[in-house]
Design an enzyme around this catalytic site. Structure first.
Site, PDB file in Angstrom:
ATOM      1  N   LEU A 179       0.871  -1.489  -0.257  1.00 15.64           N
ATOM      2  CA  LEU A 179       0.256  -0.042   0.209  1.00 15.64           C
ATOM      3  C   LEU A 179       0.924   1.117  -0.595  1.00 15.64           C
ATOM      4  O   LEU A 179       1.676   1.492   1.174  1.00 15.64           O
ATOM      5  CB  LEU A 179      -0.956   0.097   1.037  1.00 15.64           C
ATOM      6  N   ARG A 193       1.939  13.862   7.062  1.00 14.80           N
ATOM      7  CA  ARG A 193       2.841  14.374   8.507  1.00 14.80           C
ATOM      8  C   ARG A 193       4.153  14.418   8.522  1.00 14.80           C
ATOM      9  O   ARG A 193       4.880  14.213   9.302  1.00 14.80           O
ATOM     10  CB  ARG A 193       2.380  13.814   9.471  1.00 14.80           C
TER      11      ARG A 193
END
Ligand code: UD1
Ligand code: CA
Length: 450
Positions: A7, A14
């Site tokens: 993935l 962030r």
């Protein structure tokens, strides 16, 4: 049969970066490359990478990896939504599917092997890696029965204060039986704090799901911000240095040294402080590197010393002494027992055994024989503004201090070049070449001026 899915579609907000998170590098290699390498040992029948944010960039970065398939997740609606994108490319597939988050780069292949074995031995619908962390903040918490069968995973931000106390976390590394996973994937909903489809919500829909604790918690560290990237780098460095020391290398003040895992250190090598070893570098037995040196993609022979110097893409044979303050770059080959000293730069040059260039020189595109002495301040003028030209210096020849060798030019064997010469024409064997104006002496010149 095992297929692998990574993935890698998230932006990684962030990180506060234009670069997709999975392309940030750890000791010279991207997070995604590292994740792919960690599972290459299973020889996956299919290898799918889910891409989304900056998809083209991610695809390009993996260009060289054969057999990788890309699955586009146009909108990043969560890890569960990312998995749903596999339904069509994996239609008809039967077998296990190893799913890894693209931001978990420190996994050891042995750990994945153990995960697969447990999954297959217990014939689970799903098995995934967990860890018991002292500071579990940020990770999904895993709730199991006493036999490690999983009841549910709750994301950190969806946990009640009591649930947050659970130290067991989801590492983001899963093995699914695809036949069991495929039918439940469409059932996910996005009813949670982030309004995302969570991969972790498939577990209550599967029977049975088992958690496997990792032995070394540092392996499952997920990279979400720059602080975690730095911490992961420290972990990786600790591993590499430990392996180097186990192989018989002495590291002096290891905290000030960095070594990429591609580097090979032979026994009885000493690495001194502030030294950085990168890429495809080999340091042979008995060599002492540093302090203050950078060596990249180079082979250093036995019993070589290198002090305060930079060496890249080059070969240095045994017994040579480099530095302090030398720069060797661009396919240099140094023979046995050469000495390259202060402020000497060598570029794309070969030097025979027992040759020296000890002070203040530039040798570019130069082939030097054996036992040659390049005197202080000798410079090859190898560039005419358009092309580079070669200089050839044969065995036992000695250049004079502050001489310039204007390439293309050849000096034969046993040549001596006078100090301060500018050599523009070839010099034959056993010759003294002087190429400067004679000194003129004018006695009493100061007095006669008036
Ligand atoms: C996830 C897990 C969490 C676990 C943690 C471990 C979920 C819901 N949570 O949280 O339980 O403790 O990993 O590191 O899975 N991605 C996509 N598409 C998306 C969203 C994410 O491909 O739509 C990719 C990201 O690029 C990343 C990976 O999935 O590589 C994980 O995503 P991230 O947002 O970092 O998940 P966490 O919040 O860390
Ligand atoms: Ca993450």
């Amino acid at each position: 049969m095992v297929a692998v899915a990574i993935l890698a579609a998230g932006r990684g907000s962030r990180m506060k970066s234009e670069l997709p998170k999975v392309l940030h590098t750890l000791s010279g290699r991207s997070l995604l490359d590292r994740v792919l390498d960690s599972c290459s040992f299973v020889h996956p029948s299919r290898c799918l990478v889910v891409v989304g944010f900056a998809a083209e960039q991610v695809k390009q970065a993996l260009n060289a990896r054969e057999g990788t398939e890309f699955v586009e997740q146009r909108q990043q609606l969560g890890t569960g939504h990312a998995l749903q994108q596999l339904l069509s490319p994996l239609e008809g597939y039967t077998g296990d599917l190893l799913v890894l988050n693209g931001d978990v780069p420190l996994l050891r292949p042995e750990t994945l092997q153990k995960l697969l074995q447990t999954h297959q031995t217990y014939k689970n619908a799903a098995t995934f890696l967990t860890a018991q962390l002292e500071h579990p903040k940020g990770y999904g918490r895993v709730f199991c029965d006493q036999n490690n069968f999983v009841q549910k995973i709750i994301e950190d931000r969806d946990c009640t204060p009591a649930q947050k106390e659970n130290p067991r976390i989801n590492a983001g590394v899963y093995c699914f039986n695809w036949d069991k996973l495929a039918p439940v994937l469409p059932k996910l909903s996005a009813e949670n704090e982030q309004q995302e489809y969570y991969l972790t919500d498939v577990f209550p829909l599967l029977n049975r799901v088992m958690a496997v604790d990792v032995e070394d918690n540092s392996e499952i560290m997920g990279i979400n911000d720059r602080k975690q990237l730095a911490a992961a780098n420290d972990t990786l460095q600790a591993r590499v240095k430990e392996a180097g020391m186990e192989a018989g290398a002495t590291l002096i003040n290891p905290d000030s040294i960095t070594i990429e895992e591609t580097v090979k250190l032979q026994p009885d090598v000493v690495i001194e402080p502030q030294t950085h070893l990168r890429g495809n570098t080999v340091i042979a037995s008995g060599s002492r590197i540093g302090p203050g040196s950078l060596i990249e993609n180079s082979r250093i022979g036995e019993n070589v010393t290198v002090q305060y110097s930079v060496i890249s893409d080059s070969v240095v044979k045994g017994g040579s002494q480099i530095g302090p303050y030398a720069h060797i770059r661009g396919k240099v080959e140094l023979g046995e027992a050469c000495s390259i000293g202060n402020f000497v730069e060598l570029k794309n040059s070969q030097m025979g055994a027992h040759s020296n260039a000890k002070h203040l020189s530039y040798l570019g595109d130069t082939t030097t024989g054996e036992q040659v002495n390049i005197a202080c301040g000798t410079i090859t003028a190898n560039y005419d503004g358009v092309s580079k030209h070669r200089t050839q210096i044969s065995d036992r020849t000695k250049t004079g201090c502050n001489s310039v060798l204007v390439a293309p030019v050849t000096l034969g064997e046993d040549v001596t070049v006078a100090a301060g010469s500018v050599i523009t024409k070839d010099v034959s064997d056993d010759t003294l070449a002087i190429a400067r104006s004679r000194q003129v002496v004018k006695k009493g010149w100061r007095l006669k001026r008036h």
